[in-house]
Design a protein around this motif. Sequence first.
Motif, short mmCIF file in Angstrom:
data_model
loop_
_atom_site.label_atom_id
_atom_site.label_comp_id
_atom_site.label_asym_id
_atom_site.label_seq_id
_atom_site.Cartn_x
_atom_site.Cartn_y
_atom_site.Cartn_z
N GLU A 143 0.84 -1.18 0.00
CA GLU A 143 0.00 0.00 0.00
C GLU A 143 0.88 1.24 0.00
O GLU A 143 1.89 1.30 0.71
CB GLU A 143 -0.85 -0.03 1.28
N GLU A 202 -4.17 -2.17 -2.96
CA GLU A 202 -4.74 -0.93 -3.49
C GLU A 202 -3.86 -0.24 -4.52
O GLU A 202 -3.45 0.91 -4.33
CB GLU A 202 -5.05 0.04 -2.34
N GLU A 211 -8.56 -4.10 -3.02
CA GLU A 211 -9.02 -2.83 -3.60
C GLU A 211 -10.14 -2.24 -2.78
O GLU A 211 -10.99 -2.95 -2.25
CB GLU A 211 -9.52 -3.06 -5.03
#
Lengths: 234, 290
Positions: free
Chosen positions: A84, A160, A191
Amino acid sequence: MLLEVQGLTSHYGRIQALKGVDLAIAEGELVALVGANGAGKTTLLRTLSGVQPATGGSIAYAGCDITRLVPHRRVRLGIAQVPEGRQVFGPMSVEDNLRLGAFTGSRQTVEADLEAQYTRFPILKERRAQAAGTLSGGQQQMLAIARALMARPKLLLLDEPSMGLAPLITQQILAAVRSFRDDGMTVFLVEQNAFAALTIADRGYVMETGRIVLHGPARDLLADDDVKRAYLGV
Amino acid sequence: MAEFLQFFFSGITVGAVYAMVALGFTIIYNASEVINFAQGEFVMIGGMTSVFLLSAGLPLPLAIALAVAIAVAVGIALNVLAIEPARGASVVTLIIITIGASILLRGLAQIVFDRQFHTLPAFSGETPITIGGAALQPQALWVLGGALVVVLALGWFFTRTLMGKAMRATAHNRLAAQLAGINVRFVLMLSFALSAAIGAVAGVLVTPITLTSYDAGAMLALKGFAAAILGGMGSAAGAVAGGLLVGIAEAMGAGYISSDYKDAVAFVIILLVLFFLPRGLFGGKSVERV
Ligand SMILES: Nc1ncnc2c1ncn2[C@@H]1O[C@H](COP(=O)(O)OP(=O)(O)OP(=O)(O)O)[C@@H](O)[C@H]1O
Ligand SMILES: [Mg+2]
């Protein structure tokens, strides 16, 4: 099953972030994990990579128990992660970032793999000598993905990858993710953009406050009323 | 002028030693954010071990090589026995552990060696070279040349080799380094080994000039620390510049004011940097006031 997670728990001090997660991913699948802010998605990926300790449960990869394995060993086994927030090595050049991605790999394949990533993301070749921290957000995301691919993973974990990116770039990145699966790689995609993730995925899991609350074929989840209401904004 | 030049020569010579000590601080700090106050003991171990191996009949080059190897072993042991077991403790705790380790190493040196001052023969004679009316000891050239080799070798290692790049990557982003498959515990161990080697080399080179004793490390650590924070903690270029500056300031202070204040110069520099320039000259990370 390539990855089999059973009853996995993890804590930050007294806070329990994972409350018994069960999931399984078969070889060659693209599986999406969706869930709201703070559901524990990042914690799950960090625990799969070994940078966050599991406090209970088990992780089996290719039939071996890896619950207590140190992170760099997991990379050697073929588990790579795009973390991330991209986390590129900012002061170092694009090319050094990529070479570090191949840290566990064999010296013979590095040059060819580097060329392959430059073909996939031509902008990285253009910027190869530039400090990674000077790239735009989308370019840094491409670099983070290319760096993970340099490890030649069997299982790619993505946290993500569309965060903070313009819609057009997001589309490009997700198309690239889909192409990894089409090339035979196993992909586990986290996500917040649930619609985009479930559109390209084979199967999906929905996570809420440290637990898996729903799972099934991505198509079914997209059609599920609860999912629509909670995550698709319809 | 000759007088100034004389002070300058002695300043850059001790400064080169402080620079090497500061580089040792920098390498471990970058790998772990720990300021290793046992850094001076590596210098002492390098010097004292060479002295005792030489007097035991070993040829000088072999004595030096063994002394550096022993310092590296001590550095690794310090990491494995004292730092690794405390993994997860706060940085302040780890720093206190290194202070404890430095006291322990000093005590051990007193037992293994003795409480006397010792020296090594100068590597290539003691006939001074006269430059502008000032005398330069040949051994000073060994110190400066040695420091230059250390700096160039480190520069090559950290920018040209994958392992060196991995160490820098770990310093910049430990999480990403782990996810790239870098063994960050090995990186930490390597940083202790490297720092110990650099310290020991400095100790060997400077012993013919300054003498050494079991407790020589404490003052060297203090001055190396002054150099490191003056340059900016974490910056290798800053460590070198800081070392030379501290050495020159000290030599000028001793020469023009009084040699009684020689050791006070480093204290004054530490205080000034902490108050007015917490990020140092080369803008390293600011040193937290504890
Ligand atoms: N370093 C930390 N220390 C303490 N608590 C943490 C830490 N990181 C995460 N948490 C907590 O653990 C829970 C799960 O966080 P996590 O980051 O895994 O969620 P997430 O699903 O990835 O969220 P997001 O969509 O915002 O990325 C949250 O309640 C969070 O506050
Ligand atoms: Mg997250």
